[in-house]
Design a protein around this motif. Sequence first.
Motif, mmCIF file in Angstrom:
data_model
loop_
_atom_site.group_PDB
_atom_site.id
_atom_site.type_symbol
_atom_site.label_atom_id
_atom_site.label_comp_id
_atom_site.label_asym_id
_atom_site.label_seq_id
_atom_site.Cartn_x
_atom_site.Cartn_y
_atom_site.Cartn_z
ATOM 1 N N GLU A 226 -21.824 -4.313 25.826
ATOM 2 C CA GLU A 226 -22.812 -4.672 26.854
ATOM 3 C C GLU A 226 -22.737 -3.741 28.057
ATOM 4 O O GLU A 226 -23.417 -3.944 29.048
ATOM 5 C CB GLU A 226 -22.579 -6.115 27.336
ATOM 6 N N ASP A 264 -15.636 -5.916 16.434
ATOM 7 C CA ASP A 264 -16.748 -6.688 16.977
ATOM 8 C C ASP A 264 -17.535 -5.887 18.017
ATOM 9 O O ASP A 264 -18.766 -5.934 18.052
ATOM 10 C CB ASP A 264 -16.224 -7.991 17.589
ATOM 11 N N GLU A 265 -16.821 -5.133 18.867
ATOM 12 C CA GLU A 265 -17.505 -4.312 19.873
ATOM 13 C C GLU A 265 -18.358 -3.233 19.211
ATOM 14 O O GLU A 265 -19.485 -2.963 19.625
ATOM 15 C CB GLU A 265 -16.489 -3.671 20.826
ATOM 16 N N ARG A 267 -19.601 -3.378 16.165
ATOM 17 C CA ARG A 267 -20.702 -4.034 15.461
ATOM 18 C C ARG A 267 -21.840 -4.370 16.427
ATOM 19 O O ARG A 267 -23.015 -4.185 16.126
ATOM 20 C CB ARG A 267 -20.204 -5.312 14.791
ATOM 21 N N ARG A 268 -21.502 -4.848 17.607
ATOM 22 C CA ARG A 268 -22.528 -5.231 18.566
ATOM 23 C C ARG A 268 -23.249 -4.019 19.138
ATOM 24 O O ARG A 268 -24.417 -4.094 19.506
ATOM 25 C CB ARG A 268 -21.911 -6.064 19.691
ATOM 26 N N TYR A 269 -22.550 -2.895 19.211
ATOM 27 C CA TYR A 269 -23.186 -1.672 19.717
ATOM 28 C C TYR A 269 -24.101 -1.062 18.666
ATOM 29 O O TYR A 269 -25.258 -0.732 18.932
ATOM 30 C CB TYR A 269 -22.119 -0.668 20.133
#
Length: 333
Positions: A226, A264-265, A267-269
């Motif tokens: 984010e 997870d970071e 994947r979200r990016y």
Amino acid sequence: MTEGNFVDYVKIYVSSGKGGKGSTHLHREKFIEKGGPDGGDGGRGGHVYLVGNKSLWTLFHLKFAKHVKAGHGGDGGGDRSSGADGDDKYIEVPLGTVVRDKDTNEILFEITEHEEKRIVALGGKGGLGNWHFRSSTNQTPRYSQPGLPSEEKDMVLELKVLADVGLVGFPNAGKSTLLSVLTSAKPKIADYPFTTLKPNLGIVAYRDFQSFVIADIPGIIEGAAEGKGLGHYFLRHIERNSILLFLIPADADDIKKEYEILIDELRRYNPEILDKERMIVISKCDMLDEELKSEMKIQLDKEFKDIPYMMISSVAQQGLTELKDSLWKMLNQ
């Protein structure tokens, strides 16, 4: 390269040259009073090109060159002589440079090949001279075309580091130390988070004069996708690596949990990043005795069944040859 010289984001204004205007000249010489039209064409305006250069690693050379303008085309002359074309401008950029429109943020193209050449601002076409407009009913046209105007663009150049292996981990995981012992790179190393603020590249010398490139990327923190912390500033550099090497220190409270947060970071990016080959490296293993190492291996075998892992110590130079062998094998499968 010093950290301050690594520039991976610049805004730049480019302007091509305008086309020269055509001539309205009428031919005159002794004993020929009305020789008719002989106006030449205007020259085209200069283009602005982006050119890939494999010798460049940063956009630092464009940091203070915010305006790039090509030359204007020359006007046409008499005796059907054309005006000179405007001088083209060439902007050299490192491989992995993404070009965006500043206003829309739309990606225009990417430069990924050495000497790849792309026009970013097209020079204006030169106008036609009155020679082209003569006819049986209009034998002395006294008009010509003006040249087409120049093209102006505000662009953003964004570098995504091209490396074979990208080091991924939390701040202070030992990425810079590993890079310094595997390569001749000299990254900044200190015992506090966010020592590395810019990506560092190093070339790993392998057997038979072969080599591969490894990148130490600034550390991930939770919320990086984010934009928290260094956020997108470093995550874009991971997109171009062939192998992701997850570095987790042996003294971490929960190795599996740290790995899952990193995944997870990413994947979200950008979920596509997770299609890359992965390897887990447990660093700082010189702090463990043989009994603790054995217990950790049993635990790692359970938690990471499908992902290769290694235990190393950069400081004690343990497991580094095996690590290079494994990376080379993965790169050349």
